[in-house]
Design an enzyme around this catalytic site. Sequence first.
Site, short mmCIF file in Angstrom:
data_model
loop_
_atom_site.label_atom_id
_atom_site.label_comp_id
_atom_site.label_asym_id
_atom_site.label_seq_id
_atom_site.Cartn_x
_atom_site.Cartn_y
_atom_site.Cartn_z
N LYS A 196 48.74 29.51 29.85
CA LYS A 196 49.39 30.77 29.50
C LYS A 196 48.78 31.41 28.27
O LYS A 196 48.58 32.61 28.21
CB LYS A 196 50.88 30.49 29.26
N LYS A 236 45.37 39.05 39.47
CA LYS A 236 46.61 38.37 39.85
C LYS A 236 46.38 37.53 41.10
O LYS A 236 46.77 36.38 41.17
CB LYS A 236 47.67 39.45 40.12
C1 G6P Z 1 45.55 33.93 29.64
C2 G6P Z 1 46.76 34.18 30.52
C3 G6P Z 1 46.79 35.66 30.91
C4 G6P Z 1 46.78 36.54 29.68
C5 G6P Z 1 45.60 36.21 28.76
C6 G6P Z 1 45.76 36.89 27.42
O1 G6P Z 1 44.39 34.10 30.37
O2 G6P Z 1 46.69 33.36 31.66
O3 G6P Z 1 47.97 35.89 31.66
O4 G6P Z 1 46.70 37.87 30.07
O5 G6P Z 1 45.55 34.82 28.51
O6 G6P Z 1 46.89 36.36 26.78
P1 G6P Z 1 47.69 37.09 25.64
O7 G6P Z 1 48.78 36.14 25.28
O8 G6P Z 1 46.71 37.30 24.53
O9 G6P Z 1 48.19 38.37 26.19
#
Ligand code: G6P
Length: 607
Positions: free
Chosen positions: A602, A486
């Site tokens: 995202k 984070k």
């Molecule tokens: C990206 C986002 C993260 C997320 C990850 C997995 O890296 O920035 O916040 O945890 O993808 O995304 P998902 O939608 O599969 O949980």
Amino acid sequence: MCGIVGYIGKNKANEILINGLLKLEYRGYDSAGIAVIENNEIVCKKDKGRVRNLYNLEGINELESTIGIAHTRWATHGKPSMVNAHPHLDNHNTFAVVHNGIIENYHELREELIKKGYKFYSETDTEVIPNLVNYYYKEEKDLLKAVNKACKDLKGSYAIEVISKDEPDKIVVARKDSPMVIGVAGNDKYVASDIPAVLEYTRDFYLLADGEFVELTRDEIKFYDEDLNNIEKKIEKIEWSEKATSKEGYEDYMLKEIYEQPKSIRETIGSRLKENEKCQFDDIEIDKNYLQSINKIKIVACGTAMYAGLVAKNTFERLLKIDTEVDVASEFRYRDPLIDEKTLAIFISQSGETADTIAALKLAKHKKCKTIAVSNVIGSSITREAHYTIYTHAGPEIAVASTKAYTSQVVLLELLAIHFAEVLENNSEEIETLKDEILQLPKKVEEALKTGEEVKELANEIYAQKDVFFIGRGIDFTVTKEASLKLKEISYIHSDAYQAGELKHGPIALIENGITVIGIISDKKLVKKSVSNLQEVITRGANVIVVTDKDLSKYNFKKIIKVPETNKLLSPILTVIPMQLLAYYVSKAKGLDVDKPRNLAKSVTVE
Ligand code: G6P
């Protein structure tokens, strides 16, 4: 990773398109553009930079067209620039295309098209698509058929929208391995890569599946399979309210989502757990025989979702006594993992669209595992692949850095572990305590959120640091991973997380005067061990901050942030809260864009 919007109806398209893109900036934000059909010509306006820059482009606000396509980009092929921004047009300005995903064979296609006389102006993989459509249109004289033929040449992933000045009242849409939905409100029709983009106009959506094509005109929507046979699709009612996708007075989405956690956790618990009752999961049919037959549980995900899996591993192993492994999807899918029909595979994805997680799920199915998807987005791609889906119901998460989705994923997995334990009749007092504690979590999260002011002060003290270290043991280590992610995601401070016992095996060499080390301590049995490790770094000049649910006031820590006590297995849901707030306030103190950190998106729909 990019965002797509489209509109055909009776209103001015430019306003709806830009408005939709603004809601999708969390998917990509290095360039943006729209294309509409005005006086039988394609008018394309695009530039690098944020979506709001579009308002400054000459003539954009005067466009009267009622049909258009739009895109906000997260660069993969070619740097952010006006030329590389979408929409892309063919050489004759007849077709305009926006695209999400990656065309893996674009190099070969480009070479072939160059031989046929086409010219290319951008560095993108997308530019082959409008030119391919142009090529096939010459023989087909039909937009849908030309797009369909072009798609047959494409390898990789795509969600595309195409308009043509030769068929000015039509949008053609296609998808493969990249999400796309169609929203309807009377004769107004909306296209979007994500539901929030057009949620203010409708709740009625068609969710497209891979290989489907759509032809949208003002009067009709027609759906086709990959061979252009007509297919019927059902409208899904999406219950998310528009309010849920606005900031509701908070300065940033991330802060709003952090403070929403008592509510989102309540929603996740929903009717699955009630006082003095067994845990209910109506959405999965997994019985005692099956659970007795398996010898492994695999949890696979990316990023924060994977860290949620790390927390849950502890509960699965403790309650079920089944070996539970957590894997990063991008590694798992290429490692030929040792899984078979005796493996239960759980895939966690907030968006349900993460390319690696979906590919990992397909592999697990191929290897005969039973699969469960944990997702926040109804009808997302992953939910259509898995044998069973359980939803977190955390509501839309807009900030790129995940917060409420994480805590909801953890809560849901805890409930699932309890449910399996009850199916196996592994009844124990601990299960009953866990259930009581889960029901109290929303209140305890509210308490933990009260640390906001002191965390903000701390953020103002440490925001100029170059490195921050997080350490913990056991279940607390899982939180340090998420806390460190984070912080680095949104503050750009280098940070690392270590098992406290590992410090002496290398990382302690990095500890010097004035460095910040954050320790997380909730496991009663490991308090003394963790405290000793923290003393070792204090001796070497570190400023130690501790997040804990224990009384550690007798120790010489620079600061102690106290959260309510709960069962050890659930403690990450509380200890992570001040860490989310810390990342947020450090980012604010540095004057950064919290919701849209540089280089991140995202949902990562490309490998
Ligand atoms: C990206 C986002 C993260 C997320 C990850 C997995 O890296 O920035 O916040 O945890 O993808 O995304 P998902 O939608 O599969 O949980």
